[in-house]
Scaffold this motif. Structure first.
Motif, PDB file in Angstrom:
ATOM      1  N   TYR A 195       0.869  -1.188  -0.052  1.00 42.77           N
ATOM      2  CA  TYR A 195       0.002  -0.013   0.148  1.00 42.77           C
ATOM      3  C   TYR A 195       0.865   1.359  -0.061  1.00 42.77           C
ATOM      4  O   TYR A 195       0.815   2.358  -0.768  1.00 42.77           O
ATOM      5  CB  TYR A 195      -0.945  -0.158   1.276  1.00 42.77           C
ATOM      6  CG  TYR A 195      -1.506   1.240   1.390  1.00 42.77           C
ATOM      7  CD1 TYR A 195      -2.367   2.022   0.848  1.00 42.77           C
ATOM      8  CD2 TYR A 195      -1.175   2.094   2.735  1.00 42.77           C
ATOM      9  CE1 TYR A 195      -3.054   3.031   1.009  1.00 42.77           C
ATOM     10  CE2 TYR A 195      -1.481   3.513   2.749  1.00 42.77           C
ATOM     11  CZ  TYR A 195      -2.552   3.844   2.268  1.00 42.77           C
ATOM     12  OH  TYR A 195      -2.924   5.252   2.343  1.00 42.77           O
ATOM     13  N   HIS A 196       1.911   1.057   0.956  1.00 42.81           N
ATOM     14  CA  HIS A 196       2.800   2.491   0.906  1.00 42.81           C
ATOM     15  C   HIS A 196       3.517   2.668   0.022  1.00 42.81           C
ATOM     16  O   HIS A 196       3.793   3.804  -0.777  1.00 42.81           O
ATOM     17  CB  HIS A 196       3.438   2.268   2.220  1.00 42.81           C
ATOM     18  CG  HIS A 196       2.683   2.875   3.422  1.00 42.81           C
ATOM     19  ND1 HIS A 196       2.525   4.153   3.965  1.00 42.81           N
ATOM     20  CD2 HIS A 196       1.975   2.075   4.353  1.00 42.81           C
ATOM     21  CE1 HIS A 196       1.824   3.913   4.858  1.00 42.81           C
ATOM     22  NE2 HIS A 196       1.356   2.623   5.384  1.00 42.81           N
ATOM     23  N   VAL A 197       4.163   1.447  -0.773  1.00 45.16           N
ATOM     24  CA  VAL A 197       4.897   1.609  -2.051  1.00 45.16           C
ATOM     25  C   VAL A 197       4.105   2.343  -3.048  1.00 45.16           C
ATOM     26  O   VAL A 197       4.592   3.131  -3.801  1.00 45.16           O
ATOM     27  CB  VAL A 197       5.485   0.386  -2.316  1.00 45.16           C
ATOM     28  CG1 VAL A 197       6.074   0.289  -3.711  1.00 45.16           C
ATOM     29  CG2 VAL A 197       6.478  -0.231  -1.271  1.00 45.16           C
ATOM     30  N   VAL A 198       2.802   1.568  -3.362  1.00 46.88           N
ATOM     31  CA  VAL A 198       2.078   2.091  -4.408  1.00 46.88           C
ATOM     32  C   VAL A 198       1.477   3.614  -3.912  1.00 46.88           C
ATOM     33  O   VAL A 198       1.533   4.361  -5.280  1.00 46.88           O
ATOM     34  CB  VAL A 198       0.871   1.291  -4.569  1.00 46.88           C
ATOM     35  CG1 VAL A 198      -0.168   1.890  -5.551  1.00 46.88           C
ATOM     36  CG2 VAL A 198       1.390  -0.094  -5.131  1.00 46.88           C
ATOM     37  N   SER A 199       1.323   4.027  -2.926  1.00 42.46           N
ATOM     38  CA  SER A 199       1.072   5.277  -2.498  1.00 42.46           C
ATOM     39  C   SER A 199       2.222   6.246  -2.663  1.00 42.46           C
ATOM     40  O   SER A 199       1.762   7.282  -3.299  1.00 42.46           O
ATOM     41  CB  SER A 199       0.465   5.570  -0.938  1.00 42.46           C
ATOM     42  OG  SER A 199       0.484   6.770  -0.684  1.00 42.46           O
ATOM     43  N   VAL A 200       3.411   5.874  -2.277  1.00 39.32           N
ATOM     44  CA  VAL A 200       4.443   6.850  -2.893  1.00 39.32           C
ATOM     45  C   VAL A 200       4.603   6.964  -4.539  1.00 39.32           C
ATOM     46  O   VAL A 200       4.910   7.917  -4.886  1.00 39.32           O
ATOM     47  CB  VAL A 200       5.673   6.178  -2.054  1.00 39.32           C
ATOM     48  CG1 VAL A 200       6.945   7.205  -2.684  1.00 39.32           C
ATOM     49  CG2 VAL A 200       5.646   6.599  -0.494  1.00 39.32           C
ATOM     50  N   TYR A 201       4.519   5.782  -4.926  1.00 39.62           N
ATOM     51  CA  TYR A 201       4.640   5.832  -6.458  1.00 39.62           C
ATOM     52  C   TYR A 201       3.697   6.612  -7.216  1.00 39.62           C
ATOM     53  O   TYR A 201       3.785   7.256  -8.061  1.00 39.62           O
ATOM     54  CB  TYR A 201       4.748   4.638  -7.091  1.00 39.62           C
ATOM     55  CG  TYR A 201       5.240   4.442  -8.612  1.00 39.62           C
ATOM     56  CD1 TYR A 201       6.502   4.708  -8.798  1.00 39.62           C
ATOM     57  CD2 TYR A 201       4.083   4.255  -9.390  1.00 39.62           C
ATOM     58  CE1 TYR A 201       6.743   4.488 -10.301  1.00 39.62           C
ATOM     59  CE2 TYR A 201       4.758   4.222 -11.057  1.00 39.62           C
ATOM     60  CZ  TYR A 201       5.891   4.603 -11.162  1.00 39.62           C
ATOM     61  OH  TYR A 201       6.338   4.246 -12.457  1.00 39.62           O
ATOM     62  N   SER A 202       2.681   6.656  -6.377  1.00 36.75           N
ATOM     63  CA  SER A 202       1.370   7.530  -7.124  1.00 36.75           C
ATOM     64  C   SER A 202       1.666   8.870  -7.060  1.00 36.75           C
ATOM     65  O   SER A 202       1.250   9.681  -7.884  1.00 36.75           O
ATOM     66  CB  SER A 202      -0.019   6.981  -6.557  1.00 36.75           C
ATOM     67  OG  SER A 202       0.030   7.431  -5.038  1.00 36.75           O
ATOM     68  N   MET A 203       2.147   9.310  -5.954  1.00 37.67           N
ATOM     69  CA  MET A 203       2.797  10.784  -5.870  1.00 37.67           C
ATOM     70  C   MET A 203       3.646  11.126  -6.903  1.00 37.67           C
ATOM     71  O   MET A 203       3.604  12.224  -7.539  1.00 37.67           O
ATOM     72  CB  MET A 203       3.140  10.937  -4.303  1.00 37.67           C
ATOM     73  CG  MET A 203       2.116  10.784  -3.252  1.00 37.67           C
ATOM     74  SD  MET A 203       0.741  11.611  -3.420  1.00 37.67           S
ATOM     75  CE  MET A 203       1.411  13.297  -2.973  1.00 37.67           C
ATOM     76  N   PHE A 204       4.638  10.218  -7.179  1.00 37.78           N
ATOM     77  CA  PHE A 204       5.561  10.364  -8.335  1.00 37.78           C
ATOM     78  C   PHE A 204       4.806  10.516  -9.666  1.00 37.78           C
ATOM     79  O   PHE A 204       5.412  11.072 -10.455  1.00 37.78           O
ATOM     80  CB  PHE A 204       6.729   9.347  -8.188  1.00 37.78           C
ATOM     81  CG  PHE A 204       7.716   9.545  -7.175  1.00 37.78           C
ATOM     82  CD1 PHE A 204       8.604  10.549  -7.379  1.00 37.78           C
ATOM     83  CD2 PHE A 204       7.759   8.957  -6.015  1.00 37.78           C
ATOM     84  CE1 PHE A 204       9.903  10.904  -6.395  1.00 37.78           C
ATOM     85  CE2 PHE A 204       8.902   9.123  -5.203  1.00 37.78           C
ATOM     86  CZ  PHE A 204       9.652  10.322  -5.375  1.00 37.78           C
ATOM     87  N   TRP A 205       3.770   9.497  -9.781  1.00 40.44           N
ATOM     88  CA  TRP A 205       3.156   9.420 -11.087  1.00 40.44           C
ATOM     89  C   TRP A 205       2.637  10.771 -11.124  1.00 40.44           C
ATOM     90  O   TRP A 205       2.366  11.343 -12.446  1.00 40.44           O
ATOM     91  CB  TRP A 205       2.133   8.215 -10.886  1.00 40.44           C
ATOM     92  CG  TRP A 205       1.360   7.926 -12.151  1.00 40.44           C
ATOM     93  CD1 TRP A 205       0.308   8.267 -12.462  1.00 40.44           C
ATOM     94  CD2 TRP A 205       2.140   7.292 -13.398  1.00 40.44           C
ATOM     95  NE1 TRP A 205       0.079   7.870 -13.808  1.00 40.44           N
ATOM     96  CE2 TRP A 205       1.013   7.409 -14.216  1.00 40.44           C
ATOM     97  CE3 TRP A 205       3.405   6.938 -13.595  1.00 40.44           C
ATOM     98  CZ2 TRP A 205       1.342   6.880 -15.473  1.00 40.44           C
ATOM     99  CZ3 TRP A 205       3.396   6.153 -14.693  1.00 40.44           C
ATOM    100  CH2 TRP A 205       2.481   6.085 -15.835  1.00 40.44           C
ATOM    101  N   LEU A 206       2.061  11.530 -10.200  1.00 38.73           N
ATOM    102  CA  LEU A 206       1.370  12.687 -10.358  1.00 38.73           C
ATOM    103  C   LEU A 206       2.203  13.677 -10.936  1.00 38.73           C
ATOM    104  O   LEU A 206       2.237  14.648 -11.687  1.00 38.73           O
ATOM    105  CB  LEU A 206       0.744  13.214  -9.020  1.00 38.73           C
ATOM    106  CG  LEU A 206      -0.689  12.544  -8.691  1.00 38.73           C
ATOM    107  CD1 LEU A 206      -1.258  13.020  -7.433  1.00 38.73           C
ATOM    108  CD2 LEU A 206      -1.710  12.705  -9.724  1.00 38.73           C
ATOM    109  N   THR A 207       3.548  13.590 -10.337  1.00 31.23           N
ATOM    110  CA  THR A 207       4.489  14.652 -10.880  1.00 31.23           C
ATOM    111  C   THR A 207       4.911  14.301 -12.151  1.00 31.23           C
ATOM    112  O   THR A 207       5.017  15.264 -12.997  1.00 31.23           O
ATOM    113  CB  THR A 207       5.694  14.431  -9.850  1.00 31.23           C
ATOM    114  OG1 THR A 207       5.541  14.493  -8.347  1.00 31.23           O
ATOM    115  CG2 THR A 207       6.978  15.265 -10.116  1.00 31.23           C
ATOM    116  N   TYR A 208       5.068  12.921 -12.396  1.00 33.12           N
ATOM    117  CA  TYR A 208       5.383  12.734 -14.071  1.00 33.12           C
ATOM    118  C   TYR A 208       4.335  13.384 -15.049  1.00 33.12           C
ATOM    119  O   TYR A 208       4.489  13.829 -15.932  1.00 33.12           O
ATOM    120  CB  TYR A 208       5.413  11.349 -14.247  1.00 33.12           C
ATOM    121  CG  TYR A 208       6.633  10.631 -13.383  1.00 33.12           C
ATOM    122  CD1 TYR A 208       7.814  11.263 -13.283  1.00 33.12           C
ATOM    123  CD2 TYR A 208       6.602   9.247 -13.072  1.00 33.12           C
ATOM    124  CE1 TYR A 208       8.934  10.772 -12.214  1.00 33.12           C
ATOM    125  CE2 TYR A 208       7.650   8.505 -12.378  1.00 33.12           C
ATOM    126  CZ  TYR A 208       8.894   9.259 -11.823  1.00 33.12           C
ATOM    127  OH  TYR A 208       9.875   8.753 -11.256  1.00 33.12           O
TER     128      TYR A 208
END
Length: 798
Positions: free
Chosen positions: A244-257
Motif C-alpha cells: 500500500y505505501h509503496v504504491v501510495s508513494v509511487y502514485s505521488m511520483f506518478w502525479l509529478t510525472y
C-alpha cells in the motif's frame, strides 16, 4: 498463640487460620467495638469445648467483659442455657416459649423435650471433653428427665417433690465455679504445648508479592504473541501494508510525472488525439494504483486486526487453562484480585487498545519511512538533516522507554490491590455496615485508587515530554526543506511541492510513530503479565497418566496407604508422616482426631489435591499417582463439610453437567429428604438457589450436596465432617441416607461426633499426622489407656 501475634498475616478470607480462630477473631472484633447491644450468632459453633467455655465465661456470660451489655445469643451449645437470663424458643419461625431456664423446665414443653432429645443423642467429644461442661450437661439431663418423667402438665411439674429436686439441682450448679478452677485436663495441657510450639516458629509470608519484570519485554513474549497471531498471516499482512505505501508513494511520483510531462504541458497539443490518449493513460494508471491501494490497505488491516484479536483470545484461553489447572497452593498465596486484574484490565488492553495502537504504529511507521525516502529522492541534500534528526530521536526514545515501561508496570501492579479491596468489601459488606466502618473502607479504596492513578498519570503524561521534542525536530526538518526549496535552482516545482508535502507529513507521522512505539511497548506489558500466568506450575496430567483405569474401576473400593507422607506446599512441614493402612471392600472407616491431626489432609490426598512427598496410595491395586486426575476424581465421591453451591437453579446444582434425567434427580431429592421443600416451591427443580445458595439454609445446602452425591454414587465415599455445620435433625437424616444408600460402598468418614462412627467397622485415630490407633471400636474401647477410650469416656459414650 499465633506465630507473629497481632502482626500475623492472614490470607484472603482467612485461608491460613482455622474456623475456630476465625470465630474468635470475630468475637474479639465485636468486643473491641464497645457497643451497647451485641447480637452473637452462634459464636461457639466452630470452637472446642475448652475455648467455648473461656469465651462464655470471660466474654459472653454475666461475669465476662460484656456483663453490662445487652446480649442476644444464638447458640447450639445448650449446656450454657442455665446461665443465661432469659431464653426464647423458636419453632416454625414463631416464638413458642419465653422465660428463664427454670421457668421453661417446669413447663415440660417444647424446650424441655428438645433438651431431652439433644442431651441424649448429641453427646460429642468436643462438647464433653471438659469435666465442668460434662457435669453441667449431666445435671441438665438429670433435671429434664425428672420433669419429663413426671408428666406433661404444669401441675405435676410444680409438685413439691419436683420443686425440691430442682432446688437441689440449682445448688449443685453453684459448684460450677469451684469445678472450673480445678478442671485442667490432659488435653488442655497438650493443647497449650502445641500453642507454645506454634509461637516459637516465625510465620513466613503467606501472600506472595506480585512480581514486577525488569528491562524490556522478553523476546519470548513477542515470540508467543506472533505464534498466536500466526506467523504466515503476519507476513502477508505486513506485505500488503508495505505494498500500500509503496504504491501510495509511487502514485505521488506518478502525479509529478503527469504534471511535468512536456507534451501535456504544451497547450497547443490539446486538440491532438495523442494528448487525450496520454491523459487517459496517466489517469488509468493512477486509478489502478488507487484500486491496488484500497485492496492492499483493506487486506492488511483486516488480517492484522483479526489476528491480533485471535492472539488475544489464545492468550486468554491459555491463561484461563493455566490458572484452573494450578494446584490449590497457588490460590492460597495469590489473592483473587490479582487474578481478576489479569483477566480484566490486561486482557482488555490486548482486546481493545492494542489493535488500535498497532494499526496506528504500522501506518505511521511506513508513512514516515516513505516520506523520508521521497524527500531524499527529491533532494538528496536533505539527508544531511533528516538522518541526524532520526538518530537523535532514536537516542531520545531509548532514553525515555525504560521509564515509560516501568511506570506502566507499576500501574498494572498497583491495580491489583483495588480489585482485592473491592472483592473483600463486597464479601464483608454486612460486617462493614454492622460496625459502621463505611467511611474507613471508602477511604482505603480512595487511597488505593490514588496510588494507582499516580502511576497511570505518570505513564500517560510522560508522553508529553518526548512529544514536545519530537515536534521540535520535526519543525526543524520542515524549516530546512522550505529554506532549501526557496534557495535551490535545481529542483522543479513538482519536486519541491512533493518534498514540502512529505516534510510536513513526516513531522506529524514521526510524532505519531514514536507515540505508537511507546504505547506498543507499554501495551506489551499486558501481554507480558498474561504470558506470566500462561506457564504456572500445574497439577498432574488431567486425562493422561501412565495407566488408564478399567472402565468399571474401582470395583471393590480397596484403599491402601504405603508409608505415605505429604505436605501442602514446598517449604512447609509434613502434615501426614509415613502412614500405612489398608481399607477392605465395603468397610466403614471413621477418622477421628483433634484439629491439625491430619484428618482433612487424608481426604485431600485421595483426590491428589495435595501430592505425595513419600510413599504411595493404591485403590484396587492401582497406584493413583499413575492415573490422570480426571479418571481418579470422577471415581471418588465426597460430601464436604462446607456445602458448595453455585448461582443457578436447583437442578443445575444437583446435576451440573446435565447427564441425569428428571426422574433420577427427583429420586435423589427424595433420598436426600428434600422432596417436601422442592414440591412446595412453585418453580420446582428450576428454583433459584441464589449466589452461593444464599436462598437456602445451611442444612438445605448440605442436603442439596447430598442429592448431588447420590446422583454421582461411586464405590468410595468420603465424608469430611459433612454434618459439622447442620443441626441434629439434619445430621440424623444424612446419616440415615448414607447408611441405606451407600451400604455396599467403602466409606471414609472424618467425624467430629464420636457417636457417628461408633457403629463403624473400624476407627482410625490420628494425632499430629500419624496413626495412633486403628481397630474396631469395641477393641479400641478395651484399651483403657488408649486415646479413643479416653475420648469416648469424655464424650459420655461409655
Amino acid at each position: 498463640m499465633l506465630a507473629d501475634g497481632d502482626n500475623t498475616e492472614l490470607g484472603e478470607k482467612g485461608t491460613n487460620i482455622s474456623g475456630g480462630q476465625k470465630q474468635r477473631i470475630s468475637v474479639a472484633r465485636a468486643v473491641y467495638s464497645n457497643a451497647d447491644v451485641y447480637i452473637l450468632d452462634d459464636p461457639l459453633s466452630a470452637v472446642d469445648a475448652h475455648v467455648g467455655k473461656d469465651l462464655f465465661e470471660n466474654v459472653i456470660g454475666n461475669s465476662g467483659m460484656l456483663k453490662n451489655k445487652t446480649r442476644i445469643l444464638v447458640t447450639h451449645a445448650v449446656h450454657w442455657l442455665p446461665l443465661v437470663d432469659n431464653i426464647i424458643v423458636m419453632d416454625g419461625g414463631k416464638i413458642s416459649e419465653y422465660g428463664t431456664y427454670d421457668q421453661l423446665m417446669t413447663r415440660n414443653g417444647v424446650f424441655a423435650q428438645f433438651l431431652l432429645q439433644h442431651l441424649e443423642n448429641e453427646a460429642s467429644q468436643e462438647d464433653l471433653d471438659d469435666p465442668e461442661i460434662k457435669w453441667i450437661r449431666d445435671n441438665m439431663l438429670e433435671q429434664v428427665e425428672i420433669v419429663t418423667s413426671e408428666g406433661g402438665n404444669s401441675e405435676v411439674s410444680d409438685s413439691p417433690s419436683t420443686s425440691a429436686r430442682l432446688k437441689k439441682s440449682r445448688k449443685k450448679r453453684l459448684r460450677r465455679r469451684q469445678l472450673s478452677s480445678m478442671s485442667v485436663t490432659q488435653s488442655q495441657v497438650m493443647q497449650d504445648k502445641t500453642h507454645v510450639s506454634m509461637a516459637t516458629n516465625k510465620q513466613q509470608g503467606l501472600v506472595s508479592d506480585e512480581t514486577i519484570q525488569e528491562g524490556s519485554v522478553k523476546p519470548k513474549v513477542t515470540k508467543d504473541y506472533l505464534k498466536a497471531m500466526g506467523v504466515f498471516w503476519v507476513i502477508i499482512s505486513m506485505a500488503t501494508m508495505l505494498l500500500y505505501h509503496v504504491v501510495s508513494v509511487y502514485s505521488m511520483f506518478w502525479l509529478t510525472y503527469w504534471t511535468e510531462d512536456p507534451f501535456l504541458r504544451n497547450q497547443s497539443n490539446v486538440v491532438e488525439q495523442e494528448y487525450s490518449q496520454a491523459s487517459i493513460f496517466y489517469l488509468i494508471i493512477y486509478a489502478v494504483m488507487g484500486l491496488v491501494q484500497g485492496v492492499a490497505i483493506f487486506v492488511g488491516y483486516y488480517l492484522s486486526l483479526t489476528k491480533i484479536i485471535q492472539a488475544s483470545s489464545v492468550f486468554h484461553n491459555r491463561m484461563l487453562y493455566s490458572v484452573l489447572r494450578s494446584p490449590m497452593a497457588f490460590f492460597d498465596t495469590v489473592p483473587v484480585g490479582r487474578i481478576l486484574n489479569r483477566f480484566s484490565s490486561d486482557v482488555d488492553m490486548l482486546d481493545n487498545r492494542f489493535p488500535d495502537i498497532f494499526r496506528m504504529w504500522i501506518y505511521n511507521a511506513l508513512t514516515t519511512v516513505a516520506g523520508v525516502i521521497v524527500i531524499i529522492v527529491c533532494a538528496p541534500i536533505f539527508a544531511a538533516v533528516i538522518i541526524p534528526t532520526i538518530i537523535i530521536i532514536g537516542f531520545m526514545l531509548h532514553y525515555y522507554m525504560p521509564t515509560a515501561r516501568k511506570l506502566r508496570r507499576f500501574e498494572a501492579v498497583t491495580r491489583s490491590p483495588i480489585f482485592n479491596h473491592l472483592s473483600e468489601t463486597l464479601t464483608g459488606s454486612t460486617v462493614i455496615r454492622s460496625y459502621r466502618c463505611n467511611s474507613r473502607f471508602v477511604k482505603e479504596a480512595a487511597n488505593r485508587i490514588d496510588t494507582n492513578s499516580a502511576f497511570f498519570f505518570g505513564a500517560n503524561n510522560g508522553n508529553r515530554w518526548i512529544s514536545i521534542r519530537l515536534q521540535l525536530f520535526g519543525n526543524i526538518i520542515v524549516l530546512v526543506v522550505i529554506l532549501l526549496a526557496v534557495t535551490s535552482d535545481i529542483l522543479n516545482g513538482g519536486q519541491l511541492g512533493l518534498a514540502i508535502t512529505y516534510a510536513v507529513q513526516v513531522t506529524w507521522s514521526m510524532n505519531e510513530v514514536v507515540w505508537s512505539i511507546l504505547e506498543m511497548e507499554m501495551s506489551s506489558v499486558a501481554a507480558e503479565r498474561i504470558n506470566e500466568y500462561m506457564d504456572l506450575p500445574s497439577e498432574a496430567d488431567w486425562t493422561g497418566g501412565k495407566v488408564a483405569p478399567p472402565l468399571n474401576w474401582p470395583e471393590t473400593g480397596i484403599i491402601e496407604y504405603d508409608k505415605y507422607a505429604t505436605r501442602y506446599r514446598s517449604g512447609l512441614e509434613l502434615v501426614l508422616k509415613g502412614i500405612s493402612f489398608k481399607i477392605n471392600h465395603g468397610e466403614k472407616i471413621g477418622v477421628v482426631g483433634r484439629t491439625g491431626a491430619g484428618k482433612s489432609s487424608l481426604a485431600l490426598s485421595l483426590f491428589r489435591i495435595i501430592e505425595s512427598a513419600v510413599g504411595d496410595i493404591s485403590i484396587d491395586g492401582v497406584r493413583i499417582a499413575d492415573l490422570g486426575l480426571h479418571p481418579l476424581r470422577t471415581r471418588i465421591t465426597i460430601l464436604p463439610q462446607d456445602p458448595v453451591l453455585f448461582s443457578g437453579t436447583l437442578r443445575m446444582n444437583i446435576d451440573p453437567l446435565g447427564t441425569f434425567s428428571d426422574e433420577e434427580i427427583w429420586r435423589a431429592i427424595d433420598y436426600a429428604h428434600l422432596k417436601n421443600f422442592v414440591t412446595s416451591q412453585s418453580e420446582g427443580l428450576m428454583y433459584d438457589c441464589g449466589e452461593a445458595g444464599q436462598n437456602l439454609s445451611v442444612g438445605q445446602r448440605q442436603l442439596v450436596c447430598l442429592a448431588r452425591t447420590l446422583l454421582n454414587k461411586t464405590k468410595i465415599l468420603i465424608l469430611d465432617e459433612a454434618t459439622a455445620a447442620v443441626d441434629m435433625e439434619t445430621d440424623a437424616l444424612i446419616q440415615l441416607t448414607i447408611r441405606s444408600q451407600f451400604a455396599d460402598c467403602t466409606i471414609l468418614t472424618i467425624a467430629h461426633r464420636l457417636n457417628t462412627v461408633m457403629d463403624y467397622d473400624r476407627v482410625m485415630v490420628l494425632d499430629q499426622g500419624r496413626i495412633k490407633e486403628f481397630d474396631e471400636p469395641r477393641e479400641l474401647l478395651k484399651n483403657k489407656e488408649g486415646i479413643f477410650h479416653t475420648m469416648a469416656k469424655d464424650a459420655g459414650l461409655i
